[in-house]
Design a protein around this motif. Structure first.
Motif, PDB file in Angstrom:
ATOM      1  N   GLY A 250     -10.961  16.235  -0.688  1.00  0.00           N
ATOM      2  CA  GLY A 250      -9.692  16.285   0.019  1.00  0.00           C
ATOM      3  C   GLY A 250      -8.942  14.964   0.012  1.00  0.00           C
ATOM      4  O   GLY A 250      -9.532  13.893  -0.098  1.00  0.00           O
ATOM      5  N   THR A 251      -7.621  15.075   0.134  1.00  0.00           N
ATOM      6  CA  THR A 251      -6.764  13.910   0.269  1.00  0.00           C
ATOM      7  C   THR A 251      -5.709  14.237   1.325  1.00  0.00           C
ATOM      8  O   THR A 251      -5.153  15.335   1.339  1.00  0.00           O
ATOM      9  N   GLN A 252      -5.458  13.303   2.217  1.00  0.00           N
ATOM     10  CA  GLN A 252      -4.594  13.550   3.363  1.00  0.00           C
ATOM     11  C   GLN A 252      -3.122  13.346   3.012  1.00  0.00           C
ATOM     12  O   GLN A 252      -2.752  12.338   2.398  1.00  0.00           O
ATOM     13  N   VAL A 253      -2.307  14.299   3.430  1.00  0.00           N
ATOM     14  CA  VAL A 253      -0.853  14.196   3.305  1.00  0.00           C
ATOM     15  C   VAL A 253      -0.262  14.298   4.705  1.00  0.00           C
ATOM     16  O   VAL A 253      -0.544  15.248   5.448  1.00  0.00           O
ATOM     17  N   THR A 254       0.538  13.302   5.073  1.00  0.00           N
ATOM     18  CA  THR A 254       1.170  13.281   6.388  1.00  0.00           C
ATOM     19  C   THR A 254       2.671  13.133   6.204  1.00  0.00           C
ATOM     20  O   THR A 254       3.126  12.196   5.539  1.00  0.00           O
ATOM     21  N   VAL A 255       3.417  14.076   6.770  1.00  0.00           N
ATOM     22  CA  VAL A 255       4.870  14.070   6.661  1.00  0.00           C
ATOM     23  C   VAL A 255       5.456  13.870   8.049  1.00  0.00           C
ATOM     24  O   VAL A 255       5.205  14.658   8.961  1.00  0.00           O
ATOM     25  N   SER A 256       6.245  12.823   8.194  1.00  0.00           N
ATOM     26  CA  SER A 256       6.850  12.517   9.487  1.00  0.00           C
ATOM     27  C   SER A 256       8.315  12.943   9.503  1.00  0.00           C
ATOM     28  O   SER A 256       8.999  12.906   8.478  1.00  0.00           O
ATOM     29  N   SER A 257       8.766  13.312  10.685  1.00  0.00           N
ATOM     30  CA  SER A 257      10.162  13.781  10.815  1.00  0.00           C
ATOM     31  C   SER A 257      11.113  12.626  11.072  1.00  0.00           C
ATOM     32  O   SER A 257      10.711  11.502  11.320  1.00  0.00           O
TER      33      SER A 257
END
Length: 121
Positions: A114-121
């Motif tokens: 797994g690899t983490q993807v974080t999307v901020s608003s």
């Protein structure tokens, strides 16, 4: 034995893009390759598959925004993600399916870490 190693995750603002890579080792010549994701507190869901003939399939939630592809000469699977939104925040997993090609975890024979993807608003 098949081994899958993801890379390319990170943090991005809404509307941005990321490209995930999955290094594939082992004999996957007739496998369907796939990307799944798991958001905090939710089950793992299928994002996209690409069959041995190179035909892609996408979950409705990512159609038109994500593109799955593979470069067999480099033994690499990709997931190009555009127009990202906070709902795309998740751990993304590379997967290999020997007998099926479906957006369902039950058919997966091998998983990456797994690899983490974080999307901020």
């Amino acid at each position: 034995q098949v081994q899958l190693v993801e890379s390319g995750g990170g943090s991005v603002q809404a509307g941005g893009s990321l490209r995930l890579s999955c290094a594939v080792s082992g004999n996957t010549i007739n496998y369907c390759m796939a990307w799944f994701r798991q958001a905090p507190g939710k089950g793992r869901e299928g994002v996209a598959t690409i069959d041995a003939g190179g035909v892609p399939n996408y979950a409705d939630s990512v159609k038109g925004r994500f593109t799955i592809s593979q470069e067999k000469a480099k033994n690499t699977l990709y997931l190009e993600m555009n127009s990202l939104n906070p709902e795309d925040t998740a751990m993304y997993y590379c997967a290999a399916e020997r007998w099926y090609c479906a957006l369902r975890t039950i058919y997966v024979n091998y998983w990456g870490q797994g690899t983490q993807v974080t999307v901020s608003s």
